[in-house]
Motif scaffolding. Sequence first.
Motif, PDB file in Angstrom:
ATOM      1  N   ALA A 130       0.828  -1.204   0.000  1.00  0.00           N
ATOM      2  CA  ALA A 130       0.000   0.000   0.000  1.00  0.00           C
ATOM      3  C   ALA A 130       0.863   1.255   0.000  1.00  0.00           C
ATOM      4  N   MET A 131       1.963   1.226   0.747  1.00  0.00           N
ATOM      5  CA  MET A 131       2.863   2.364   0.829  1.00  0.00           C
ATOM      6  C   MET A 131       3.516   2.649  -0.525  1.00  0.00           C
ATOM      7  N   GLY A 136       2.080   6.279  -6.522  1.00  0.00           N
ATOM      8  CA  GLY A 136       1.777   6.080  -7.927  1.00  0.00           C
ATOM      9  C   GLY A 136       0.354   6.493  -8.268  1.00  0.00           C
ATOM     10  N   GLN A 137      -0.588   6.221  -7.363  1.00  0.00           N
ATOM     11  CA  GLN A 137      -1.978   6.618  -7.599  1.00  0.00           C
ATOM     12  C   GLN A 137      -2.133   8.136  -7.552  1.00  0.00           C
ATOM     13  N   LEU A 139       0.125  10.299  -8.421  1.00  0.00           N
ATOM     14  CA  LEU A 139       0.762  10.850  -9.619  1.00  0.00           C
ATOM     15  C   LEU A 139       0.140  10.351 -10.917  1.00  0.00           C
ATOM     16  N   ARG A 140      -0.773   9.419 -10.827  1.00  0.00           N
ATOM     17  CA  ARG A 140      -1.332   8.762 -12.010  1.00  0.00           C
ATOM     18  C   ARG A 140      -1.836   9.743 -13.079  1.00  0.00           C
ATOM     19  N   PRO A 141      -2.545  10.830 -12.710  1.00  0.00           N
ATOM     20  CA  PRO A 141      -3.033  11.760 -13.748  1.00  0.00           C
ATOM     21  C   PRO A 141      -1.924  12.458 -14.521  1.00  0.00           C
ATOM     22  N   LEU A 142      -0.727  12.494 -13.946  1.00  0.00           N
ATOM     23  CA  LEU A 142       0.381  13.208 -14.584  1.00  0.00           C
ATOM     24  C   LEU A 142       1.272  12.290 -15.411  1.00  0.00           C
ATOM     25  N   LEU A 143       1.046  10.986 -15.321  1.00  0.00           N
ATOM     26  CA  LEU A 143       1.932  10.026 -15.975  1.00  0.00           C
ATOM     27  C   LEU A 143       1.522   9.783 -17.424  1.00  0.00           C
ATOM     28  N   PRO A 144       2.465   9.352 -18.270  1.00  0.00           N
ATOM     29  CA  PRO A 144       2.116   8.950 -19.641  1.00  0.00           C
ATOM     30  C   PRO A 144       1.065   7.839 -19.595  1.00  0.00           C
ATOM     31  N   PRO A 145       0.143   7.815 -20.545  1.00  0.00           N
ATOM     32  CA  PRO A 145      -0.954   6.836 -20.515  1.00  0.00           C
ATOM     33  C   PRO A 145      -0.488   5.392 -20.366  1.00  0.00           C
ATOM     34  N   LYS A 150      -0.817   0.975 -15.870  1.00  0.00           N
ATOM     35  CA  LYS A 150      -0.273  -0.082 -15.024  1.00  0.00           C
ATOM     36  C   LYS A 150      -0.543   0.150 -13.541  1.00  0.00           C
ATOM     37  N   ILE A 151      -1.017   1.335 -13.205  1.00  0.00           N
ATOM     38  CA  ILE A 151      -1.295   1.675 -11.808  1.00  0.00           C
ATOM     39  C   ILE A 151      -2.812   1.704 -11.605  1.00  0.00           C
ATOM     40  N   PRO A 152      -3.358   0.832 -10.778  1.00  0.00           N
ATOM     41  CA  PRO A 152      -4.816   0.832 -10.580  1.00  0.00           C
ATOM     42  C   PRO A 152      -5.299   2.134  -9.982  1.00  0.00           C
ATOM     43  N   ALA A 153      -6.371   2.671 -10.525  1.00  0.00           N
ATOM     44  CA  ALA A 153      -6.940   3.914 -10.006  1.00  0.00           C
ATOM     45  C   ALA A 153      -7.538   3.681  -8.627  1.00  0.00           C
ATOM     46  N   PRO A 154      -7.528   4.692  -7.772  1.00  0.00           N
ATOM     47  CA  PRO A 154      -8.160   4.545  -6.444  1.00  0.00           C
ATOM     48  C   PRO A 154      -9.640   4.207  -6.595  1.00  0.00           C
TER      49      PRO A 154
END
Length: 408
Positions: A130-131, A136-137, A139-145, A150-154
């Motif tokens: 979780a830590m 990653g969650q 920062l997810r909106p700022l990452l390349p698609p 690869k990072i599950p949305a909250p």
Amino acid sequence: MHVDLHPRYADDAAATEASGLISACVHCGFCLATCPTYLDSGDERDSPRGRIYLLKQLLEAGEAGPATRRHLDRCLTCRSCETTCPSGMQYGKLLDIGRGMIETEAPRPFLERAWRRALRLVFSRPALFAMVLRPGQWLRPLLPPALARKIPAPQTVGPRPDRQHARRMLVLEGCVQGAATPATNAAATRLLDSLGISLVAAPRAGCCGAVNYHLGAHQQGLDNMRANIDAWWPEIEAGAEAIVSSATGCGSMIADYGKLLASDPAYADKAERIAQLHKDIAQVIATEGLAKLKLAPDARKIAVHVPCSQQHALGQGTAVTDILQGLGFQLAVTRDDHLCCGSAGTYSILQRERSERLRRNKLAALETDKPALIVTANVGCQLHLGEDSSVPVRHWVEFLDEVAHGGR
């Protein structure tokens, strides 16, 4: 298939057990047609029969090299071959023994050992996973698609029921599932609440042991199992009826606790009791009566993905389909349901290219009837398929909860 055990393994219990397991193989080759890695590569060393021969060579020669390790690593442990085998070959058990032996007989390069150890460390510790996941969650909106996928949305979890029923079952929160898809067990608690059952977690329960055990770290995996037994046992003595899993990968491991700890005098009896008490969430819902859920099915066409752990390890291949059909949902036509999606725990990380090819094949098989939604019964498959699917992929329990309670 007879094995002339090398003298250095004469007093090795694992090697002796492996040689006995190999003797069940009759060379028929039926397993080749249902093995995803053989179908992908065409190399028989990437088939169950080929890997059995490699392990036979190890047991007879007393040594093995990187090639044997490489072909064992490429196995998904989907156990489709076991469903096909006419002689009852326990291939999954044999492979686990072989992977444990190969860590000693063909040591990995330092960086590879360090990477696998890091994966075991993170994925087998819920708090640590979780830590790692949370930043990653954020920062997810700022990452390349490609990376963001690869990072599950909250998830929106919704409240869990606060009333206490006389009937009580334990739920395994899971390592990845507890952080990446917490909505699944929240949905499970609401569904079982509707059936008059309280679903609760033992606070000290952790990883089921699958991550460590399947990566050849057997002692660490067995320690995970013992810790869970210690956490669950007071609850069982207090009247908990079952240990419920909503991730079939974890469930298939719990179902084997009795076998895996059979030689441990301090835990053998308890482990067997735990295995007997284990139930997949589908078993509970089907047994307790679908009519109690009072669902009004919507018009969406649903494609059911059946995880390998559910159909080949647990032997419950039609469990979810039967429930959804019984509730009146419209199910999409799918094909090649026996073949793995390529998730397989850490396989999608360690064998990325092959895993992605298997995922493309599986999504094509699931989307052939143009479903509005894909549902599955295992968190790893859910995340892996969802990363590249053209339609939403959800756990079937979350979907059922949405229909029953509006996904509160």
